[in-house]
Design a protein around this motif. Sequence first.
Motif, PDB file in Angstrom:
ATOM      1  N   ASN A  81      46.341  41.144  38.008  1.00 38.80           N
ATOM      2  CA  ASN A  81      47.337  41.624  37.830  1.00 38.80           C
ATOM      3  C   ASN A  81      47.541  42.419  39.191  1.00 38.80           C
ATOM      4  N   SER A  82      47.156  42.726  40.281  1.00 35.23           N
ATOM      5  CA  SER A  82      48.209  42.506  41.050  1.00 35.23           C
ATOM      6  C   SER A  82      49.272  42.733  41.658  1.00 35.23           C
ATOM      7  N   TYR A 373      46.514  44.752  30.047  1.00 36.37           N
ATOM      8  CA  TYR A 373      45.365  43.863  30.242  1.00 36.37           C
ATOM      9  C   TYR A 373      44.460  43.475  29.694  1.00 36.37           C
ATOM     10  N   TRP A 374      44.412  43.159  28.148  1.00 37.27           N
ATOM     11  CA  TRP A 374      43.160  43.209  27.196  1.00 37.27           C
ATOM     12  C   TRP A 374      42.868  41.902  26.887  1.00 37.27           C
ATOM     13  N   PRO A 375      42.703  40.934  26.919  1.00 36.14           N
ATOM     14  CA  PRO A 375      42.628  39.407  26.526  1.00 36.14           C
ATOM     15  C   PRO A 375      42.067  39.617  25.709  1.00 36.14           C
ATOM     16  N   ARG A 376      42.254  38.928  24.700  1.00 28.58           N
ATOM     17  CA  ARG A 376      40.589  38.337  23.680  1.00 28.58           C
ATOM     18  C   ARG A 376      39.843  37.462  23.738  1.00 28.58           C
ATOM     19  N   ARG A 377      39.145  38.349  22.772  1.00 29.93           N
ATOM     20  CA  ARG A 377      38.211  37.273  23.762  1.00 29.93           C
ATOM     21  C   ARG A 377      37.986  35.915  23.898  1.00 29.93           C
ATOM     22  N   GLY A 378      37.012  35.108  25.033  1.00 27.12           N
ATOM     23  CA  GLY A 378      36.955  34.187  25.027  1.00 27.12           C
ATOM     24  C   GLY A 378      38.609  33.277  25.578  1.00 27.12           C
ATOM     25  N   GLU A 379      39.522  34.239  25.809  1.00 30.53           N
ATOM     26  CA  GLU A 379      40.648  34.182  27.284  1.00 30.53           C
ATOM     27  C   GLU A 379      40.126  34.446  28.033  1.00 30.53           C
TER      28      GLU A 379
END
Length: 406
Positions: A81-82, A373-379
């Motif tokens: 995320n920097s 910052y909460w990616p979907r599963r598999g991302e």
Amino acid sequence: MTPRLSRRRALVAAAAAGLGLPAAATATAAEPARRGGPFQSLRAATFNASLNRGREGQLLEDLATGKDAQIRAVAEVIQINSPDILLLNEFDHDDEGRGVDLFREKYLEVPQNGQSPAFYPYAFTAPVNTGVPSGLDLNRDGTVGGPDDAWGFGQFPGQYGMVVLSRYPILADQVRTFQNLRWADMPHNLLPTEFYGPEISPQLRLSSKSHWDVPVQIGTDVLHVLAAHPTPPSFDGPEKRNQRRNHDEIRLWVDYLQPGRRSQWIVDDAGTRGGLEPSAPFVILGDLNSDPADGDSWPGAIEQLLRHPRVQDPKPSSDGAVEAAETQGGANAEHGGEARYDTADFAEPTPGNLRVDYVLPARGLQIASSAVYWPRRGEPGSELTGSHPFPTSDHRLVRVDLQVKA
């Protein structure tokens, strides 16, 4: 002894004396700021990283190895995320600032899983109320001692502390801390005086950890980073002392942003009275432990800040939070708020996932974008934000990109 170590010890000693000075800066120069014409993009973020441990000194031991899996995953999230300015909640405090230095040198400045290192030459940390013995029977169980009788709940002094990391200079001599501010001094407070009684009520501290105003120099401007981590509005009895305290900890910032009489009750740890100047730009960062629609908050707790005339709410969101709420079901199915704004995975058994982590800029600042910052599963990155046992934390990093003068 090198000059850097000598300077760090002097600054941290002053912080411990209540002057609120920063831990050491690393010797590495700051990365160039992202620029574009007369303005530049500045990313501000907050992350309850769960870098707390059950024993005093344990976090230092884990940090020193450079190999702790959870800390490496936390560092990777930060590298992905920097952010330019970052508040870390739940980072155990030590008076010498060793933890901050170890985290930067052995984790952030080391590529994690192929990510680019993150360099933060400037840092601020100071003592907090968690785990500090009050000498009083705060939970009214007839005995004195233990985490419930500390000024803020904690097994040892400094547990669940805070750290501000910055790529821009922190103006150490202008930092204001509010660790010792008394709850009873707040006009029209929600302090449950009948529960605490006439001896204890006047002595109670408002901040469960602390509240900080950390000025950061960005070009010719100064941005005030308002950092806090109010107590969860849970784990109490019918007196609702934690609900009430959470509400009033949030209200401290509400009053701090009001000029004149409304903020005159506020006195920092150095004895200076009053709030933030009306024209000063700011960003509020922190796990505020309050959801606008769901959970156990005192009515209107976070709304008093979200609706403040000087505050704008970018409403960061994610698709991963929506997926998590749908997959987990349970209490999430009964929520009134939109799942895409959730920032913490509290699914089992209650209260479900909530929005409790906030980046709230001043209205005068221009917002370019925002995200949780909460990616979907598999991302990519989803392995860093999985469900319990959490690879990093039950909270997610929240970020907002601002346009500021170059």
